[in-house]
Design an enzyme around this catalytic site. Structure first.
Site, PDB file in Angstrom:
ATOM      1  N   ASP A 474       0.803  -1.214  -0.032  1.00 55.68           N
ATOM      2  CA  ASP A 474       0.086  -0.081   0.027  1.00 55.68           C
ATOM      3  C   ASP A 474       0.739   1.285   0.000  1.00 55.68           C
ATOM      4  OD1 ASP A 474      -2.570   1.467  -0.082  1.00 55.68           O
ATOM      5  OD2 ASP A 474      -3.114   0.356   1.896  1.00 55.68           O
ATOM      6  N   ASN A 476      -0.298   5.172   0.951  1.00 49.42           N
ATOM      7  CA  ASN A 476      -1.583   6.020   1.416  1.00 49.42           C
ATOM      8  C   ASN A 476      -1.532   7.459   1.315  1.00 49.42           C
ATOM      9  OD1 ASN A 476      -3.859   4.239   1.935  1.00 49.42           O
ATOM     10  ND2 ASN A 476      -2.813   3.205   3.455  1.00 49.42           N
ATOM     11  N   CYS A 522      -1.207  -1.280  -4.222  1.00 50.30           N
ATOM     12  CA  CYS A 522      -2.454  -0.550  -3.727  1.00 50.30           C
ATOM     13  C   CYS A 522      -1.696   0.932  -3.488  1.00 50.30           C
ATOM     14  CB  CYS A 522      -2.762  -1.127  -2.502  1.00 50.30           C
ATOM     15  SG  CYS A 522      -4.213  -0.574  -1.593  1.00 50.30           S
ATOM     16  N   ASP A 544     -10.767   2.081  -3.080  1.00 53.20           N
ATOM     17  CA  ASP A 544     -11.417   1.661  -1.851  1.00 53.20           C
ATOM     18  C   ASP A 544     -12.903   1.969  -1.946  1.00 53.20           C
ATOM     19  OD1 ASP A 544      -9.099   1.088  -0.528  1.00 53.20           O
ATOM     20  OD2 ASP A 544      -9.065   3.095   0.130  1.00 53.20           O
TER      21      ASP A 544
HETATM   22  C1  GLA Z   1      -5.558   1.761   1.913  1.00 50.83           C
HETATM   23  C2  GLA Z   1      -6.098   0.624   1.367  1.00 50.83           C
HETATM   24  C3  GLA Z   1      -7.306  -0.349   1.858  1.00 50.83           C
HETATM   25  C4  GLA Z   1      -6.703  -0.778   3.130  1.00 50.83           C
HETATM   26  C5  GLA Z   1      -6.113   0.534   4.012  1.00 50.83           C
HETATM   27  C6  GLA Z   1      -5.476   0.008   5.299  1.00 50.83           C
HETATM   28  O1  GLA Z   1      -6.845   2.493   2.434  1.00 50.83           O
HETATM   29  O2  GLA Z   1      -6.622   0.969   0.086  1.00 50.83           O
HETATM   30  O3  GLA Z   1      -7.623  -1.422   1.432  1.00 50.83           O
HETATM   31  O4  GLA Z   1      -5.703  -1.596   2.959  1.00 50.83           O
HETATM   32  O5  GLA Z   1      -5.117   1.273   3.637  1.00 50.83           O
HETATM   33  O6  GLA Z   1      -5.277   0.852   6.341  1.00 50.83           O
END
Ligand code: GLA
Length: 724
Positions: A474, A476, A522, A544
Site C-alpha cells: 500500500d 496511502n 495499492c 477503496d
Molecule cells: C488503504 C487501502 C485499503 C486498506 C487500508 C489499510 O486505504 O486502500 O484497502 O488496506 O489502506 O489502512
C-alpha cells in the site's frame, strides 16, 4: 521485422500489426515526423511533409533558405532557441548560461532486442531503432529509442540525453517523446479523479495553445492518470482514429497536446519539468521513462485492446500475468484495526468450502498499530495483539488449505513509531519547517540509500521468516516538502524523479527478489495505477470504493488503458462502507468478476445460503477467469452516460465470450433492452446457454438480443457464448 529504412530518402518506417509510424531525416539532419496511422505501403512520403517557408519565422541556424523554419517542421523532438516556439522536448542549460541546442542526426542503429532501462521499469520487446542526435557545439547528445511491436499497434519510445562535454549541463526539461498529428479537429480523453472516485473519463476539445495534464505529487496519482487519448473529433468507442499515450512512470509527469500555428498538434510528455532539474556531470547520461503510444483506427476500443495486449505480452510479470489469480478474503472491512487471532480464525473458518483460496491480513498486525496514528515503519509483529504471532495464524490458514497474504506500507513512517524516534530524518521534511500530515503519517525519503536499505531489510526479514504467499503493498499519502536532508542544494530539484528511482529500487529488491510471492499494488485505493506499478504488481487494488454501481464507472475508466486482469475487485458488505448503498450480492459479484476478484466483508455472519452463493460465484468466476486474464475487452454500454453498463470479453481465438450487463436504476414498464454483442467472429455459430439459442456472430453483433433485468435497482445479467 518491424523496422524498415529507405536509405535514399532517409525515411524510417515502424510497422505494427495494422499501423505504420514514419519519420525521415531532413537535409539539415533534423528528424521530421511524417505519419502515424493505418498501415500503408512503404512508399515515398516526403510529398506530404508540412515544412515550408513561412514569413516572420526564424530560419534554421546558419542557413537562409526558404522553407527551413523549425517552427513548422513536424517534430520527433523539439528544442528552444533556434526558431521553434512550440513546447520543447528538452531544455538544457549549459555552463555559460546559454540554453540553446541543435540536436542533429549523426547515425542510427537497429538493435535486435530492446535494451532495458537500467533504473526504471520498461516493456520488453524486439527490434529497436536508435536515432543518434548530436549538438557538436556543446557536445550534448540525444538518443531516441523506438520499439515497434508487430503483434499489436503499440510503439514504445524514450530518449537518453548525454553530456559528452567536459562541463556540467543542467536539464530543466527532459521529456520522453514528441510527435505531431496532422492538422485536424481533435479531442483529448483523460482520466481524472480522487480517493474512492478514480479514473473518470473526460473529453476535452483540443485547441490552439497547450492542453496539458500532469501530476506534481511525486506519484502518478488519482487526480489525473498518466494517460491521454487524442481522438479525431468524430471518433467514438468503435470508430475513428485514436492515438493513445501512457507513461511507464510513477512520479510527477506531464502530457501535453499543443495546437501549433501550422494547424498540426504536437503531443509530448514525460517527467514533469515543474520543480525539476537534473545535473549531468561530464560523461553522464539521463534516461527518461518510457512512453507507450497506441494507434487505433477502430476508436477507443481498439486503442484499449492494443494497450491491454501489449501490457500482457510485454510489461506484466510473465510468471503471473496469465496465471489464475488468488480468490481472496481480506479482513480490512470486516475488522479494520480491531482483530485478534480468534476473530481472524473465525473468518478463515467461515469461508471453508466456498472456493476462496487466500486469506489476506490487512493493516494493523505490526508495531503499535491499533489505529492509523502510529506504527508505520516498525515492521515487527505485534504479538500482544496477535497472540501466538504471525506463525500461529499462518499455520492455521495453511492448515485449512488456504494461502496467506500480508499488508505492508513500505514507503511510510508514523511519528509515533520506534523508527521515527530513532531516525526522524527518515521522514521527508525540511528541518526548520513543520511537516504536513496526511492520513496521520509521513512519507519516507526514498531518495536516500540508507532509508531504502532499512525498508528492504526490515520487510525482507518478515518475508524470509514467515511462510507468506501474497503481499499487498500500500501507499496511502503523497509527498509534501519535496526535500532531502543532506543532498546538495543544486540537486534538490531532482527529488521527485529520485523518489521514483528509489521506489523502483526497493521494488527490485523486495518484489523481484521474492519471485514466489504474489504482490498486489495499492495506493489508498487505486491512486497509483500506472504501467510502472503494473510491471512489478500484476494486479492493483482499483479503488477503496467497492460499491457495485460506483465500480461500473471506475472499472470502465480504468479499462481505457489497463487490462481487466490488472484490476483487483472485491465483493464487499452492504450497506456499502463508502457510499452506504445497498446492492444485491449477485450484482456485487458480477461486477467484481470483471477483474481479479475477491471478498472483503465479515463472512462470519454468513448463513449457509450465503456460503452456497459464494461457492456458486467462485465457481462461475473460474469458468470465465481465462477471459479476464487474456480476453479482448469490448466496452458496449457506458455507465458514465447511460443507465446501463456492459462489458464483453472475447477469447483471442473468438471461440468463447462472456457478456456482463448491468442496469443502474430500475425502470417502470421498460421497453425491451436490446444489447448488440461485439468482438465475435461474424461467421461462427455460438451457443448461448442463458438464452438456450444458437446464433451466428453476425446476428448477435448486428441484431442483438433483449436483456431482461429483474425488477429493482442495480441488476445484472450475464451471458456466455460458446462456439459450436
Ligand atoms: C488503504 C487501502 C485499503 C486498506 C487500508 C489499510 O486505504 O486502500 O484497502 O488496506 O489502506 O489502512
Amino acid at each position: 521485422m518491424a523496422i524498415y529504412i529507405d536509405k535514399e530518402s532517409k525515411t524510417f518506417y515502424l510497422e505494427g500489426e495494422n499501423s505504420t509510424y514514419s519519420f525521415f531525416i531532413n537535409s539539415f539532419g533534423y528528424p521530421e515526423h511524417l505519419y502515424w496511422g493505418k498501415k500503408i505501403h512503404r512508399d515515398y512520403l516526403l510529398m506530404a511533409r508540412s515544412g515550408g517557408a513561412r514569413s516572420c519565422e526564424a530560419k534554421v541556424p546558419g542557413t537562409n533558405e526558404g522553407g527551413s523554419t523549425y517552427n513548422h517542421m513536424l517534430p520527433e523532438i523539439s528544442y528552444f532557441g533556434t526558431g521553434d516556439y512550440r513546447e520543447p522536448t528538452v531544455h538544457p542549460v549549459f555552463e555559460d548560461g546559454s540554453r540553446v541546442t541543435e540536436l542533429l542526426y549523426s547515425g542510427y542503429d537497429i538493435l535486435p532486442e530492446k535494451p532495458r532501462i537500467s533504473s526504471m521499469p520498461s516493456m520488453s520487446g524486439g527490434e529497436t531503432l536508435v536515432i543518434y542526435l548530436y549538438d557538436t557545439i556543446r557536445d550534448f547528445g540525444a538518443e531516441l529509442y523506438y520499439t515497434a511491436y508487430p503483434d499489436s499497434d503499440v510503439i514504445s519510445r524514450r530518449i537518453i540525453y548525454k553530456n559528452e562535454s567536459n562541463k556540467k549541463i543542467k536539464l530543466d526539461r527532459a521529456y520522453s517523446f514528441a510527435l505531431a498529428l496532422p492538422k485536424g479537429d481533435y479531442d483529448a480523453l483523460t482520466l481524472f479523479g480522487g480517493w474512492a472516485n478514480e479514473r473518470n473519463p473526460e473529453r476535452t476539445p483540443l485547441h490552439h495553445g497547450v492542453f496539458s495534464i500532469d501530476s506534481k505529487r511525486a506519484t502518478s496519482s488519482a487526480t489525473l492518470n498518466p494517460f491521454m487519448a487524442v481522438m479525431e473529433r468524430g471518433a467514438s468507442e468503435d470508430r475513428g482514429n485514436v492515438y493513445g499515450f501512457n507513461l511507464i512512470y510513477s512520479s510527477s509527469y506531464a502530457l501535453k497536446a499543443e495546437g501549433a500555428s501550422g494547424g498540426h498538434f504536437v503531443v509530448s510528455g514525460g517527467i514533469n519539468d515543474f520543480d525539476f532539474s537534473w545535473l549531468l556531470s561530464p560523461g553522464e547520461s539521463f534516461e527518461t521513462p518510457e512512453a507507450v503510444l497506441s494507434f487505433s483506427a477502430e476508436g477507443l476500443g481498439g486503442m484499449s485492446r492494443s494497450f491491454h495486449r501489449a501490457y500482457r505480452e510485454h510489461l506484466i510479470n510473465k510468471r503471473y500475468v496469465k496465471a489464475l489469480r488468488p480468490v481472496l478474503i481480506n479482513n480490512w472491512e470486516a475488522t479494520y484495526f480491531e482483530f485478534t487471532f480468534e476473530k481472524l480464525a473465525a473468518i478463515v473458518d467461515s469461508i471453508e468450502g466456498t472456493g476462496i483460496d487466500t486469506f489476506v491480513l490487512d493493516d494493523g498486525w505490526f508495531g503499535k498499530r491499533d489505529d492509523d496514528n502510529s506504527g508505520l515503519g516498525d515492521w515487527v509483529v505485534n504479538e500482544a495483539k496477535l497472540s501466538g504471532g504471525l506463525d500461529r495464524l499462518i499455520d492455521y490458514v495453511h492448515s485449512k488449505g488456504l494461502k496467506f497474504g500480508l499488508w505492508f506500507e513500505p514507503e511510510m513512517i508514523s511519528e509515533d513509531s520506534d523508527i521515527f524516534r530513532a531516525h526522524p530524518d527518515y521522514a521527508i521534511g525540511i528541518p526548520d519547517r513543520p511537516r504536513c500530515y496526511s492520513r496521520n503519517q509521513y512519507a519516507m525519503d526514498l531518495t536516500r540509500e540508507d532509508v531504502r536499505d532499512y525498508i528492504v531489510d526490515s520487510i525482507n526479514a518478515i518475508l524470509k521468516k514467515h511462510d507468506i504467499d501474497y503481499v499487498k503493498w500500500d501507499y496511502n499519502r503523497n509527498v509534501t516538502e519535496f526535500f532531502s536532508e543532506g543532498r546538495d542544494p543544486d540537486r534538490q530539484l531532482e527529488f521527485s524523479h529520485r523518489y521514483a528511482l528509489g521506489l523502483y529500487d526497493i521494488c527490485d529488491r523486495i518484489v523481484l527478489a521474492n519471485p514466489d510471492i504474489f504482490f498486489e499494488g495499492c495506493s489508498g485505493g487505486g491512486a497509483r495505477f500506472d504501467p510502472a506499478i503494473l510491471y512489478y504488481f500484476p494486479q492493483i487494488w482499483t479503488s477503496d470504493d467497492s460499491d457495485a454501481e460506483e465500480r461500473t464507472h471506475i472499472q470502465w475508466g480504468t479499462s481505457y488503458a489497463y487490462p481487466l486482469s490488472a484490476m483487483a475487485c472485491h465483493v464487499s458488505a452492504v450497506p456499502n462502507h463508502q457510499v452506504r448503498r445497498v446492492t444485491p450480492m449477485r450484482t456485487r459479484a458480477d461486477i467484481a468478476h470483471l477483474g481479479a476478484t475477491g471478498y472483503e466483508l465479515d463472512t462470519t455472519v454468513f448463513t449457509d445460503k450465503d456460503r452456497d452463493e459464494v461457492k456458486r460465484q467462485v465457481a462461475e468466476y473460474h469458468k470465465m477467469e481465462d477471459l479476464v486474464l487474456d480476453g479482448d475487452l469490448y466496452r458496449i454500454e457506458d455507465p458514465t452516460k447511460t443507465n446501463f453498463f456492459s462489458f464483453a470479453i472475447v477469447s483471442p481465438d473468438k471461440s468463447r465470450a462472456h457478456l456482463t450487463c448491468y442496469r443502474s436504476k430500475g425502470q417502470p414498464n421498460p421497453e425491451p433492452h436490446i444489447v448488440k454483442m461485439a468482438g465475435l467472429d461474424e461467421n461462427k455459430l455460438y451457443f448461448i446457454p442463458e438464452l438456450n439459442l444458437m446464433l451466428h456472430g453476425s446476428t448477435l453483433m448486428n441484431v442483438g438480443f433483449a436483456v431482461n433485468f429483474n425488477k429493482g435497482d442495480f441488476m445484472t445479467r450475464t451471458f456466455n457464448f460458446e462456439e459450436k
